[in-house]
Design a protein around this motif. Structure first.
Motif, PDB file in Angstrom:
ATOM      1  N   ALA A  98       0.830  -1.212   0.000  1.00  0.00           N
ATOM      2  CA  ALA A  98       0.000   0.000   0.000  1.00  0.00           C
ATOM      3  C   ALA A  98       0.860   1.256   0.000  1.00  0.00           C
ATOM      4  O   ALA A  98       0.562   2.226  -0.706  1.00  0.00           O
ATOM      5  CB  ALA A  98      -0.937  -0.009   1.203  1.00  0.00           C
ATOM      6  N   ILE A  99       1.931   1.239   0.781  1.00  0.00           N
ATOM      7  CA  ILE A  99       2.836   2.394   0.819  1.00  0.00           C
ATOM      8  C   ILE A  99       3.487   2.601  -0.540  1.00  0.00           C
ATOM      9  O   ILE A  99       3.572   3.728  -1.042  1.00  0.00           O
ATOM     10  CB  ILE A  99       3.889   2.226   1.929  1.00  0.00           C
ATOM     11  CG1 ILE A  99       3.222   2.347   3.298  1.00  0.00           C
ATOM     12  CG2 ILE A  99       5.010   3.252   1.793  1.00  0.00           C
ATOM     13  CD1 ILE A  99       4.117   1.960   4.456  1.00  0.00           C
ATOM     14  N   ASN A 100       3.949   1.513  -1.163  1.00  0.00           N
ATOM     15  CA  ASN A 100       4.573   1.623  -2.486  1.00  0.00           C
ATOM     16  C   ASN A 100       3.578   2.117  -3.530  1.00  0.00           C
ATOM     17  O   ASN A 100       3.931   2.905  -4.406  1.00  0.00           O
ATOM     18  CB  ASN A 100       5.177   0.288  -2.905  1.00  0.00           C
ATOM     19  CG  ASN A 100       6.428  -0.044  -2.133  1.00  0.00           C
ATOM     20  OD1 ASN A 100       7.076   0.832  -1.558  1.00  0.00           O
ATOM     21  ND2 ASN A 100       6.774  -1.315  -2.091  1.00  0.00           N
ATOM     22  N   ALA A 101       2.339   1.659  -3.459  1.00  0.00           N
ATOM     23  CA  ALA A 101       1.313   2.127  -4.398  1.00  0.00           C
ATOM     24  C   ALA A 101       1.055   3.614  -4.211  1.00  0.00           C
ATOM     25  O   ALA A 101       0.901   4.351  -5.191  1.00  0.00           O
ATOM     26  CB  ALA A 101       0.028   1.328  -4.208  1.00  0.00           C
ATOM     27  N   LYS A 105       1.675   6.568  -7.040  1.00  0.00           N
ATOM     28  CA  LYS A 105       0.654   7.543  -7.430  1.00  0.00           C
ATOM     29  C   LYS A 105       1.184   8.953  -7.272  1.00  0.00           C
ATOM     30  O   LYS A 105       0.942   9.818  -8.096  1.00  0.00           O
ATOM     31  CB  LYS A 105      -0.605   7.361  -6.589  1.00  0.00           C
ATOM     32  CG  LYS A 105      -1.460   6.208  -7.000  1.00  0.00           C
ATOM     33  CD  LYS A 105      -2.728   6.153  -6.173  1.00  0.00           C
ATOM     34  CE  LYS A 105      -3.579   4.957  -6.556  1.00  0.00           C
ATOM     35  NZ  LYS A 105      -4.801   4.869  -5.736  1.00  0.00           N
ATOM     36  N   GLU A 106       1.921   9.179  -6.180  1.00  0.00           N
ATOM     37  CA  GLU A 106       2.465  10.507  -5.929  1.00  0.00           C
ATOM     38  C   GLU A 106       3.504  10.871  -6.985  1.00  0.00           C
ATOM     39  O   GLU A 106       3.555  11.994  -7.458  1.00  0.00           O
ATOM     40  CB  GLU A 106       3.085  10.554  -4.529  1.00  0.00           C
ATOM     41  CG  GLU A 106       3.479  11.937  -4.087  1.00  0.00           C
ATOM     42  CD  GLU A 106       3.942  11.942  -2.653  1.00  0.00           C
ATOM     43  OE1 GLU A 106       5.069  12.412  -2.419  1.00  0.00           O
ATOM     44  OE2 GLU A 106       3.192  11.489  -1.782  1.00  0.00           O
ATOM     45  N   GLU A 107       4.341   9.900  -7.363  1.00  0.00           N
ATOM     46  CA  GLU A 107       5.355  10.157  -8.370  1.00  0.00           C
ATOM     47  C   GLU A 107       4.743  10.328  -9.753  1.00  0.00           C
ATOM     48  O   GLU A 107       5.264  11.048 -10.588  1.00  0.00           O
ATOM     49  CB  GLU A 107       6.364   8.999  -8.402  1.00  0.00           C
ATOM     50  CG  GLU A 107       7.241   8.928  -7.176  1.00  0.00           C
ATOM     51  CD  GLU A 107       8.108   7.673  -7.153  1.00  0.00           C
ATOM     52  OE1 GLU A 107       8.020   6.858  -8.096  1.00  0.00           O
ATOM     53  OE2 GLU A 107       8.858   7.502  -6.189  1.00  0.00           O
ATOM     54  N   ALA A 108       3.618   9.660 -10.011  1.00  0.00           N
ATOM     55  CA  ALA A 108       2.992   9.708 -11.328  1.00  0.00           C
ATOM     56  C   ALA A 108       2.238  11.001 -11.568  1.00  0.00           C
ATOM     57  O   ALA A 108       1.945  11.338 -12.710  1.00  0.00           O
ATOM     58  CB  ALA A 108       2.054   8.523 -11.494  1.00  0.00           C
ATOM     59  N   LYS A 109       1.914  11.730 -10.519  1.00  0.00           N
ATOM     60  CA  LYS A 109       1.184  12.976 -10.693  1.00  0.00           C
ATOM     61  C   LYS A 109       2.045  13.975 -11.469  1.00  0.00           C
ATOM     62  O   LYS A 109       3.165  14.275 -11.074  1.00  0.00           O
ATOM     63  CB  LYS A 109       0.818  13.591  -9.334  1.00  0.00           C
ATOM     64  CG  LYS A 109      -0.301  12.901  -8.623  1.00  0.00           C
ATOM     65  CD  LYS A 109      -0.634  13.640  -7.338  1.00  0.00           C
ATOM     66  CE  LYS A 109      -1.702  12.917  -6.565  1.00  0.00           C
ATOM     67  NZ  LYS A 109      -1.973  13.591  -5.281  1.00  0.00           N
ATOM     68  N   PRO A 110       1.525  14.479 -12.575  1.00  0.00           N
ATOM     69  CA  PRO A 110       2.294  15.481 -13.316  1.00  0.00           C
ATOM     70  C   PRO A 110       2.297  16.806 -12.558  1.00  0.00           C
ATOM     71  O   PRO A 110       1.352  17.115 -11.833  1.00  0.00           O
ATOM     72  CB  PRO A 110       1.538  15.611 -14.643  1.00  0.00           C
ATOM     73  CG  PRO A 110       0.144  15.196 -14.315  1.00  0.00           C
ATOM     74  CD  PRO A 110       0.263  14.171 -13.218  1.00  0.00           C
ATOM     75  N   GLU A 111       3.379  17.514 -12.727  1.00  0.00           N
ATOM     76  CA  GLU A 111       3.451  18.821 -12.074  1.00  0.00           C
ATOM     77  C   GLU A 111       2.476  19.763 -12.747  1.00  0.00           C
ATOM     78  O   GLU A 111       2.437  19.878 -13.964  1.00  0.00           O
ATOM     79  CB  GLU A 111       4.866  19.400 -12.192  1.00  0.00           C
ATOM     80  CG  GLU A 111       5.801  18.920 -11.137  1.00  0.00           C
ATOM     81  CD  GLU A 111       7.083  19.719 -11.150  1.00  0.00           C
ATOM     82  OE1 GLU A 111       7.054  20.947 -11.379  1.00  0.00           O
ATOM     83  OE2 GLU A 111       8.123  19.102 -10.935  1.00  0.00           O
ATOM     84  N   VAL A 112       1.679  20.386 -11.940  1.00  0.00           N
ATOM     85  CA  VAL A 112       0.705  21.336 -12.460  1.00  0.00           C
ATOM     86  C   VAL A 112       1.390  22.693 -12.534  1.00  0.00           C
ATOM     87  O   VAL A 112       1.814  23.241 -11.527  1.00  0.00           O
ATOM     88  CB  VAL A 112      -0.537  21.402 -11.541  1.00  0.00           C
ATOM     89  CG1 VAL A 112      -1.539  22.412 -12.067  1.00  0.00           C
ATOM     90  CG2 VAL A 112      -1.160  20.022 -11.410  1.00  0.00           C
ATOM     91  N   LEU A 113       1.508  23.161 -13.755  1.00  0.00           N
ATOM     92  CA  LEU A 113       2.112  24.480 -13.946  1.00  0.00           C
ATOM     93  C   LEU A 113       1.018  25.525 -13.836  1.00  0.00           C
ATOM     94  O   LEU A 113       0.037  25.495 -14.566  1.00  0.00           O
ATOM     95  CB  LEU A 113       2.792  24.565 -15.315  1.00  0.00           C
ATOM     96  CG  LEU A 113       3.947  23.589 -15.543  1.00  0.00           C
ATOM     97  CD1 LEU A 113       4.455  23.712 -16.964  1.00  0.00           C
ATOM     98  CD2 LEU A 113       5.058  23.857 -14.556  1.00  0.00           C
ATOM     99  N   SER A 114       1.213  26.418 -12.921  1.00  0.00           N
ATOM    100  CA  SER A 114       0.219  27.462 -12.746  1.00  0.00           C
ATOM    101  C   SER A 114       0.507  28.598 -13.720  1.00  0.00           C
ATOM    102  O   SER A 114       1.640  28.807 -14.144  1.00  0.00           O
ATOM    103  CB  SER A 114       0.224  27.975 -11.303  1.00  0.00           C
ATOM    104  OG  SER A 114       1.501  28.489 -10.997  1.00  0.00           O
ATOM    105  N   ALA A 115      -0.527  29.291 -14.065  1.00  0.00           N
ATOM    106  CA  ALA A 115      -0.373  30.442 -14.959  1.00  0.00           C
ATOM    107  C   ALA A 115       0.435  31.502 -14.229  1.00  0.00           C
ATOM    108  O   ALA A 115       0.332  31.653 -13.013  1.00  0.00           O
ATOM    109  CB  ALA A 115      -1.744  30.992 -15.339  1.00  0.00           C
TER     110      ALA A 115
END
Length: 132
Positions: A98-101, A105-115
């Motif tokens: 569960a920790i690895n999953a 998920k955290e690593e797979a999140k793309p960085e959201v570039l703010s305007a």
């Protein structure tokens, strides 16, 4: 005094403190798992196999006499400890999985570039005007 200073440097290292916290949490977690095994999992399992309490299973090797107690081979206690280990290992496996999953998920999140903010736009325009 040198040995005392070395011990102090060793004991105050961050990884030693982390290890101590891990051991303390591990002991507490072990008690929780032991309760789950003994109080939650084993009673229904014992009921399914005919109400057998594993810890009471034994073979009498030598009967008791007036002077000496019986000599028994307590294989049921071994079975109980083995079941405890397997359940603890499975719980730890599921926890690590569960920790690895969660990490994936955290690593797979793309960085959201703010305007860019109004301030950044204004500074960029000033920079561009100064370049000219």
């Amino acid at each position: 005094m040198k040995m005392l200073d070395e011990f102090k440097a060793f004991a105050l290292k961050g990884n030693v403190a982390d290890m101590a916290v891990g051991i303390i949490i591990g002991l507490a977690f072990g008690k929780i798992v032991a309760s789950i095994v003994g109080d939650i999992i084993m009673p229904p399992l014992g009921l399914l196999i005919g109400g057998v309490n594993f810890t009471d299973l034994n073979v009498i090797l030598k009967a008791a006499t007036e002077v000496n107690p019986a000599v028994t081979w307590n294989y049921g206690n071994f079975l109980q400890v083995t079941f405890d280990f397997l359940i603890v290992a499975f719980v730890v496996f599921m926890l690590v999985k569960a920790i690895n999953a969660a990490k994936k998920k955290e690593e797979a999140k793309p960085e959201v570039l703010s305007a860019p903010s109004k301030e950044e736009i204004l500074l960029t325009e000033i920079r561009d005007l100064l370049k000219k």
